[in-house]
Design an enzyme around this catalytic site. Structure first.
Site, mmCIF file in Angstrom:
data_model
loop_
_atom_site.group_PDB
_atom_site.id
_atom_site.type_symbol
_atom_site.label_atom_id
_atom_site.label_comp_id
_atom_site.label_asym_id
_atom_site.label_seq_id
_atom_site.Cartn_x
_atom_site.Cartn_y
_atom_site.Cartn_z
ATOM 1 N N GLU A 168 35.760 30.894 41.755
ATOM 2 C CA GLU A 168 35.135 32.107 42.271
ATOM 3 C C GLU A 168 34.502 31.894 43.643
ATOM 4 O O GLU A 168 34.534 32.794 44.498
ATOM 5 C CB GLU A 168 34.081 32.616 41.276
ATOM 6 C CG GLU A 168 34.662 33.294 40.041
ATOM 7 C CD GLU A 168 35.206 32.302 39.023
ATOM 8 O OE1 GLU A 168 35.918 32.719 38.108
ATOM 9 O OE2 GLU A 168 34.890 31.092 39.154
ATOM 10 N N HIS A 183 30.907 37.066 28.471
ATOM 11 C CA HIS A 183 31.837 38.138 28.829
ATOM 12 C C HIS A 183 31.213 39.517 28.609
ATOM 13 O O HIS A 183 31.917 40.474 28.279
ATOM 14 C CB HIS A 183 33.138 38.024 28.026
ATOM 15 C CG HIS A 183 33.908 36.766 28.286
ATOM 16 N ND1 HIS A 183 33.627 35.591 27.646
ATOM 17 C CD2 HIS A 183 34.920 36.498 29.144
ATOM 18 C CE1 HIS A 183 34.447 34.640 28.074
ATOM 19 N NE2 HIS A 183 35.239 35.170 28.993
#
Length: 369
Positions: free
Chosen positions: A103, A173
């Site tokens: 990322e 998540h």
């Protein structure tokens, strides 16, 4: 065990618990989707869910801007939520492509693409994993124009990220990280409530001259379905939507929480004869202060609800601003209904979320203050 559950003793002992409204409420979905209605003036429409509308917006952006590129983990074959499906086949591997699972690298590359003059659209596979890119976003992207005295910038830069509860995501998540980034001048943060808003807002972010973070409530990807204009259109950023007008209590949220609050407004009217005004903040940063202030000055009461933890959640900023601006109009302290100060739980998710029952309880409390 089955014999025990079926026994008269078990049923007599546990019937009050098993039939309580709170337990029944926890069994059901924590929201009911309220679709937007498209004005006839918008022309031809097509029925899309949220991920399809995002795909449509990306398709439009790539088709209308030859410099636009879309990239991220697995976006080449459509991504885990299928938001980019078919785009690589249509626009080629030079414009829609996979990146390494890094990322920080995705964000750094995205900034470089935008600085080079192209339109940069980066996907973070989950908002929970945007944190390795935090330094690049808040110290580089957000400050690029300021540090150069406006000589350079990395506008035309958008980070897309699925966020929020989904029913089974647990701690890695399910997070809603908007408040982390809302502390950073130079960024714009947007959260859509459904497909029609998502397409117009995403195109606005992509074409904006400032770095934008576009957070997509992943539970809405397939559950949110409505008619969406087929034409290319944008919607204004930093402009809140008054979805339901009311007189007694102002309810403010964003993303999935808007649908919870719409149902709360219905319940308050039916059960308590209370008129609630429901406002979708839409843009977290810069947020539409005046629309919120005008509503609270009218109703005298405010409930803010969001999935992120209560401490230092963006609801705290709204509450502080309202207290400062609207104090003499207030009939009760601001109520915040939020996630708890714990990691996002798995099996206890229904109890963690600010569902309609918790929000309705806050409405009762603020009315009876």
């Amino acid at each position: 065990m089955k014999q025990l559950i079926r026994s008269p003793v078990f049923k007599r002992l546990f019937r009050p618990v098993l039939t309580s409204s709170s337990v029944i409420g926890k069994r059901s979905s924590h929201f009911t989707y309220f679709p937007d209605t498209v004005p006839e003036s918008e022309g031809e429409t097509v029925r899309l869910n949220l991920f399809q509308s995002i795909n449509n917006a990306l398709d439009t952006a790539l088709a209308t801007d030859n410099s636009a590129v879309v990239f991220g983990e697995d976006v080449g074959f459509g991504g885990v939520f299928r938001c980019t499906i078919g785009l690589q086949d249509k626009f080629g591997k030079d414009r829609v492509f996979n990146t390494p699972l890094c990322e920080q690298g995705i964000a750094g590359f995205a900034i470089g693409v935008a600085v080079g003059g192209a339109t940069s659209i980066a996907e973070m596979q989950f908002a929970d994993y945007i944190f390795p890119a935090f330094d690049q976003i808040v110290n580089e992207a957000a400050k690029y124009r300021y540090r150069s005295g406006s000589m350079f910038d990395c506008g035309k830069l958008t980070f897309r990220a699925p966020c929020g509860a989904v029913g089974h995501g647990a701690l890695y998540h399910s997070q809603s990280p908007e408040a982390y980034f809302a502390h950073t001048p130079g960024l714009k943060i947007v959260v859509p409530r459904g497909p029609m808003k998502a397409k117009g807002l995403l195109l606005s972010c992509i074409r904006d001259n400032n770095p934008c973070i576009f957070l997509e409530p992943k539970v809405l990807y397939r559950s949110a379905v409505e008619m969406v204009p087929t034409q290319d259109y944008t919607l204004p950023l930093s402009s809140a939507d008054v979805l339901v007008e009311g007189e007694d209590v102002t309810l403010v949220g964003w993303g999935t929480q808007i649908h919870v609050l719409r149902e709360v407004a219905d319940l308050a009217r039916q059960q308590l004869n209370i008129s609630c005004e429901v406002i979708d903040l839409v843009t977290i940063l810069p947020w539409d202060r005046q629309t919120i202030f005008n509503s609270v000055k009218k109703t005298g009461r405010l409930v803010v609800a969001h999935e992120a933890p209560v401490t230092n959640g963006f609801g705290a900023e709204i509450a502080a601003a309202v207290q400062s601006e609207c104090f003499l109009h207030m009939e009760a302290p601001v109520e915040r209904v939020c996630g708890f100060d714990t990691p996002f739980p798995h099996i206890y998710e229904p109890f963690y979320l600010p569902d309609k029952w918790r929000c309705l309880s806050a409405v009762k409390k603020i009315i009876n203050y």
